[in-house]
Structures are given as structure tokens and as C-alpha cells.
Design a protein around this motif. Structure first.
Motif, PDB file in Angstrom:
ATOM      1  N   LEU A  99       0.170  14.752 -53.265  1.00  0.00           N
ATOM      2  CA  LEU A  99       1.003  14.327 -54.380  1.00  0.00           C
ATOM      3  C   LEU A  99       2.456  14.751 -54.205  1.00  0.00           C
ATOM      4  CD1 LEU A  99      -1.458  15.153 -57.292  1.00  0.00           C
ATOM      5  CD2 LEU A  99      -0.836  12.888 -56.450  1.00  0.00           C
ATOM      6  N   THR A 100       2.675  15.795 -53.413  1.00  0.00           N
ATOM      7  CA  THR A 100       4.033  16.239 -53.126  1.00  0.00           C
ATOM      8  C   THR A 100       4.174  16.484 -51.631  1.00  0.00           C
ATOM      9  OG1 THR A 100       3.499  18.585 -53.455  1.00  0.00           O
ATOM     10  CG2 THR A 100       4.275  17.345 -55.392  1.00  0.00           C
ATOM     11  N   VAL A 101       5.407  16.545 -51.190  1.00  0.00           N
ATOM     12  CA  VAL A 101       5.685  16.833 -49.789  1.00  0.00           C
ATOM     13  C   VAL A 101       6.890  17.770 -49.710  1.00  0.00           C
ATOM     14  CG1 VAL A 101       7.131  14.761 -49.586  1.00  0.00           C
ATOM     15  CG2 VAL A 101       6.185  15.830 -47.522  1.00  0.00           C
ATOM     16  N   ALA A 102       6.771  18.797 -48.879  1.00  0.00           N
ATOM     17  CA  ALA A 102       7.863  19.760 -48.715  1.00  0.00           C
ATOM     18  C   ALA A 102       8.784  19.308 -47.579  1.00  0.00           C
ATOM     19  CB  ALA A 102       7.300  21.142 -48.417  1.00  0.00           C
ATOM     20  N   ARG A 103      10.083  19.357 -47.807  1.00  0.00           N
ATOM     21  CA  ARG A 103      11.067  18.984 -46.794  1.00  0.00           C
ATOM     22  C   ARG A 103      11.900  20.216 -46.480  1.00  0.00           C
ATOM     23  NH1 ARG A 103      13.033  13.374 -49.766  1.00  0.00           N
ATOM     24  NH2 ARG A 103      11.005  12.287 -49.607  1.00  0.00           N
ATOM     25  N   GLN A 104      11.861  20.614 -45.224  1.00  0.00           N
ATOM     26  CA  GLN A 104      12.537  21.828 -44.796  1.00  0.00           C
ATOM     27  C   GLN A 104      13.993  21.831 -45.221  1.00  0.00           C
ATOM     28  OE1 GLN A 104      10.879  24.308 -43.247  1.00  0.00           O
ATOM     29  NE2 GLN A 104      12.705  25.599 -43.312  1.00  0.00           N
ATOM     30  N   GLY A 105      14.364  22.862 -45.976  1.00  0.00           N
ATOM     31  CA  GLY A 105      15.748  23.022 -46.384  1.00  0.00           C
ATOM     32  C   GLY A 105      16.173  22.168 -47.566  1.00  0.00           C
ATOM     33  N   SER A 106      15.277  21.291 -48.042  1.00  0.00           N
ATOM     34  CA  SER A 106      15.643  20.401 -49.147  1.00  0.00           C
ATOM     35  C   SER A 106      14.850  20.638 -50.420  1.00  0.00           C
ATOM     36  CB  SER A 106      15.470  18.934 -48.730  1.00  0.00           C
ATOM     37  OG  SER A 106      16.302  18.625 -47.636  1.00  0.00           O
ATOM     38  N   GLY A 107      13.620  21.145 -50.261  1.00  0.00           N
ATOM     39  CA  GLY A 107      12.795  21.382 -51.427  1.00  0.00           C
ATOM     40  C   GLY A 107      11.487  20.611 -51.379  1.00  0.00           C
ATOM     41  N   VAL A 108      10.858  20.478 -52.516  1.00  0.00           N
ATOM     42  CA  VAL A 108       9.577  19.776 -52.629  1.00  0.00           C
ATOM     43  C   VAL A 108       9.792  18.513 -53.445  1.00  0.00           C
ATOM     44  CG1 VAL A 108       7.196  19.900 -53.477  1.00  0.00           C
ATOM     45  CG2 VAL A 108       8.291  21.936 -52.493  1.00  0.00           C
ATOM     46  N   PHE A 109       9.248  17.394 -52.947  1.00  0.00           N
ATOM     47  CA  PHE A 109       9.469  16.096 -53.585  1.00  0.00           C
ATOM     48  C   PHE A 109       8.133  15.420 -53.895  1.00  0.00           C
ATOM     49  CE2 PHE A 109      13.215  17.142 -51.244  1.00  0.00           C
ATOM     50  CZ  PHE A 109      14.279  16.622 -51.959  1.00  0.00           C
ATOM     51  N   VAL A 110       8.153  14.582 -54.921  1.00  0.00           N
ATOM     52  CA  VAL A 110       6.966  13.788 -55.237  1.00  0.00           C
ATOM     53  C   VAL A 110       6.767  12.787 -54.106  1.00  0.00           C
ATOM     54  CG1 VAL A 110       5.930  12.139 -56.842  1.00  0.00           C
ATOM     55  CG2 VAL A 110       7.320  14.035 -57.716  1.00  0.00           C
ATOM     56  N   SER A 111       5.552  12.713 -53.599  1.00  0.00           N
ATOM     57  CA  SER A 111       5.250  11.820 -52.483  1.00  0.00           C
ATOM     58  C   SER A 111       5.480  10.362 -52.857  1.00  0.00           C
ATOM     59  CB  SER A 111       3.799  12.013 -52.048  1.00  0.00           C
ATOM     60  OG  SER A 111       3.415  11.008 -51.130  1.00  0.00           O
ATOM     61  N   ASN A 112       5.965   9.590 -51.912  1.00  0.00           N
ATOM     62  CA  ASN A 112       6.158   8.156 -52.142  1.00  0.00           C
ATOM     63  C   ASN A 112       4.827   7.442 -52.366  1.00  0.00           C
ATOM     64  OD1 ASN A 112       8.974   8.213 -51.917  1.00  0.00           O
ATOM     65  ND2 ASN A 112       8.893   8.031 -49.683  1.00  0.00           N
ATOM     66  N   ASP A 113       3.744   8.061 -51.886  1.00  0.00           N
ATOM     67  CA  ASP A 113       2.421   7.454 -52.028  1.00  0.00           C
ATOM     68  C   ASP A 113       1.603   8.105 -53.136  1.00  0.00           C
ATOM     69  OD1 ASP A 113       2.912   5.778 -49.825  1.00  0.00           O
ATOM     70  OD2 ASP A 113       2.271   7.337 -48.430  1.00  0.00           O
ATOM     71  N   ALA A 114       2.255   8.881 -53.989  1.00  0.00           N
ATOM     72  CA  ALA A 114       1.526   9.653 -55.008  1.00  0.00           C
ATOM     73  C   ALA A 114       0.682   8.774 -55.913  1.00  0.00           C
ATOM     74  CB  ALA A 114       2.506  10.463 -55.850  1.00  0.00           C
ATOM     75  N   ALA A 115       1.188   7.590 -56.228  1.00  0.00           N
ATOM     76  CA  ALA A 115       0.456   6.710 -57.151  1.00  0.00           C
ATOM     77  C   ALA A 115      -0.773   6.094 -56.514  1.00  0.00           C
ATOM     78  CB  ALA A 115       1.386   5.597 -57.652  1.00  0.00           C
ATOM     79  N   PHE A 116      -0.901   6.233 -55.189  1.00  0.00           N
ATOM     80  CA  PHE A 116      -2.003   5.583 -54.495  1.00  0.00           C
ATOM     81  C   PHE A 116      -2.989   6.579 -53.896  1.00  0.00           C
ATOM     82  CE2 PHE A 116       1.869   3.027 -54.156  1.00  0.00           C
ATOM     83  CZ  PHE A 116       1.468   1.916 -54.868  1.00  0.00           C
ATOM     84  N   GLN A 117      -2.910   7.837 -54.355  1.00  0.00           N
ATOM     85  CA  GLN A 117      -3.830   8.844 -53.837  1.00  0.00           C
ATOM     86  C   GLN A 117      -5.251   8.540 -54.275  1.00  0.00           C
ATOM     87  OE1 GLN A 117      -2.952  11.231 -51.598  1.00  0.00           O
ATOM     88  NE2 GLN A 117      -1.060  10.054 -51.688  1.00  0.00           N
ATOM     89  N   ALA A 118      -6.210   8.949 -53.468  1.00  0.00           N
ATOM     90  CA  ALA A 118      -7.619   8.657 -53.741  1.00  0.00           C
ATOM     91  C   ALA A 118      -8.094   9.315 -55.025  1.00  0.00           C
ATOM     92  CB  ALA A 118      -8.480   9.138 -52.569  1.00  0.00           C
ATOM     93  N   PHE A 119      -8.992   8.609 -55.704  1.00  0.00           N
ATOM     94  CA  PHE A 119      -9.645   9.150 -56.894  1.00  0.00           C
ATOM     95  C   PHE A 119     -10.402  10.417 -56.518  1.00  0.00           C
ATOM     96  CE2 PHE A 119     -13.837   9.169 -59.026  1.00  0.00           C
ATOM     97  CZ  PHE A 119     -13.413   9.453 -60.309  1.00  0.00           C
ATOM     98  N   GLN A 120     -10.298  11.438 -57.362  1.00  0.00           N
ATOM     99  CA  GLN A 120     -10.965  12.698 -57.066  1.00  0.00           C
ATOM    100  C   GLN A 120     -11.594  13.282 -58.321  1.00  0.00           C
ATOM    101  OE1 GLN A 120      -9.008  15.604 -54.603  1.00  0.00           O
ATOM    102  NE2 GLN A 120      -7.491  14.132 -53.901  1.00  0.00           N
ATOM    103  N   ILE A 121     -12.696  13.991 -58.121  1.00  0.00           N
ATOM    104  CA  ILE A 121     -13.299  14.776 -59.195  1.00  0.00           C
ATOM    105  C   ILE A 121     -13.458  16.178 -58.641  1.00  0.00           C
ATOM    106  CG2 ILE A 121     -15.252  15.070 -60.751  1.00  0.00           C
ATOM    107  CD1 ILE A 121     -15.882  12.115 -60.348  1.00  0.00           C
ATOM    108  N   ALA A 122     -12.626  17.099 -59.092  1.00  0.00           N
ATOM    109  CA  ALA A 122     -12.650  18.456 -58.562  1.00  0.00           C
ATOM    110  C   ALA A 122     -13.781  19.260 -59.190  1.00  0.00           C
ATOM    111  CB  ALA A 122     -11.310  19.145 -58.825  1.00  0.00           C
TER     112      ALA A 122
END
Length: 240
Positions: free
Chosen positions: A59-82
Motif C-alpha cells: 500500500l506504500t513504498v519508501a523512496r530513499q531520501g524522499s519519504g514514504v508514499f502511497v503506492s500507485n497500485d494501492a487501489a488494486f491490491q489483492a483482497f485480504q483477510i488478516a
């Protein structure tokens, strides 16, 4: 009975909901861990755990020196039941409602396509369930193997993947339904569930899709009814 949710769980679910709803759009820079800790009034350790889970689920991706960003594919992540989402009767009821139609059609496909090897696997799982009936953990494992054998009998890998995904979430813990129940009630429960499973396997062996569908639906409906009734009873008790 209220579900116990850790601070990290609560924060993760809150941030996840904001991302999945679009409140935090793809490409958005996440606040720093320090800022989140101050805003949510939790420790940095709690924030680190929640953020690590967001990244682990893509859901997020860390970019060295820039911070953490919401993934461009966040809306399409697989359904999960934790696992932490299936801890109380109300959670089990919701999952059983979904499984009701899936399991019925899965059994019907299995009845139309099963092989001799599939029959052997199903009967082996039934035998194991009877042999370890007094052991709730071992019985649940055998129950899961039976559902997996039925999934494989469909000759459809998607059913197999679904059952593999559900894993430990597939079989409701007997202890949740039978808490505070006397031994004779527990024995009656075990025998009833075994009979329901045997009816499903019998229809599959006879290559009777309609019968297998009806037997599987009956089994799931019975389980859903049992857990729904108990959940309602416990909710009433918790209010008194």
C-alpha cells in the motif's frame, strides 16, 4: 464481548482505510512517523509497526531520501483477510456468509469432476476428523484438509488458491462456539458436523452435483445459523 485490537492494529486499519478510500491518493507523500505519532497520540514504535504492515501489503513504498508514499497500485491490491480480523463470533459470521455460496458451488463442481485420487483424499480427511475428534486443533486441521480436497476435486486452481488463502480462517474455532458448553453438547456438535461433511462427500462420490451443492449449502447454513445465534446471545449478555 469486545474485540481486543492493539494500537498498531488500529492505526494500520485507519491508515489502510484512508488509502483504500482514496482519501490518501496514489502518489501522496505520507506524514512522517513523528507527525503521525503526534497526531494519533501513539508511540513511534506503534507507528513503525503500522507503517511496516502498509509497506508489506504494497500500500506504500519508501523512496530513499524522499519519504514514504502511497503506492500507485494501492487501489488494486489483492483482497485480504488478516488473522487479527477473525477473532470474534461476529467476524466468523461475516466470513461464513461469504463462504455459503462459494462452498456450495465448489462442491457441485467437485461432484462433476472428481477423480479416484480425489475420493481417496476426501475419505482420508473424513477418517482423520473422526480419529482426532477429541482434539479441537487436530480436528480443525483435518477439516481444512477436507475442504482442500474438495477444492482440488473441482480441477479449478482458483478454488484451490482460495482455500489455501483462507487457511486457518477456514474452520471456525470450535472453542468459540462451544465455550462453557458441557461435554455432551460438544460431542453432539462433533457428530453433527461429521454427518454434514459425510453427506457432502457422499454426493461428490456419487457424482451428484445438485446433491453436493445442497449438502454443502446445508452444512454452511447450519454453521452460519449456529454462530449467528450464539453471537446474538453473547451481544445481549454483554449489554446486561
Amino acid at each position: 464481548m469486545a474485540k481486543t485490537v492493539s494500537l498498531a492494529d488500529a492505526l494500520f486499519m485507519k491508515l489502510e482505510a484512508q488509502i483504500r478510500s482514496g482519501d490518501m491518493a496514489p502518489g501522496t507523500r505520507m506524514p512522517t512517523q513523528k507527525d503521525i505519532a503526534e497526531q494519533q497520540r501513539v508511540s513511534r514504535t506503534v507507528v513503525r509497526e503500522a507503517m511496516a504492515r502498509l509497506e508489506a501489503q504494497g500500500l506504500t513504498v519508501a523512496r530513499q531520501g524522499s519519504g514514504v508514499f502511497v503506492s500507485n497500485d494501492a487501489a488494486f491490491q489483492a483482497f485480504q483477510i488478516a488473522r487479527h480480523e477473525i477473532t470474534e463470533l461476529a467476524d466468523i459470521v461475516r466470513l461464513l456468509e461469504v463462504r455459503l455460496s462459494v462452498e456450495a458451488e465448489m462442491a457441485a463442481f467437485a461432484a462433476a469432476r472428481r477423480t479416484l485420487d480425489d475420493i481417496a483424499a476426501m475419505r482420508g480427511a473424513l477418517h482423520d476428523m473422526a480419529a482426532v475428534a477429541d482434539d479441537a486443533v487436530a480436528s480443525a486441521a483435518a477439516d481444512t484438509r477436507l475442504h482442500m480436497a474438495i477444492a482440488r476435486a473441482t480441477q479449478n486452481d482458483t478454488f484451490v488458491k482460495l482455500i489455501e488463502f483462507l487457511g486457518v480462517r477456514l474452520v471456525p474455532p470450535r472453542s468459540l462456539y462451544l465455550r462453557n458448553q458441557p461435554p455432551h453438547a460438544q460431542q453432539a456438535y462433533v457428530e453433527k458436523v461429521r454427518a454434514e461433511h459425510e453427506a457432502i462427500v457422499d454426493a461428490i462420490v456419487r457424482m451428484n452435483p445438485a446433491g453436493a451443492r445442497d449438502a454443502a449449502r446445508h452444512h454452511m447454513q447450519e454453521s452460519l445459523s449456529r454462530h449467528t445465534e450464539l453471537s446474538q446471545t453473547m451481544n445481549l449478555l454483554s449489554r446486561n
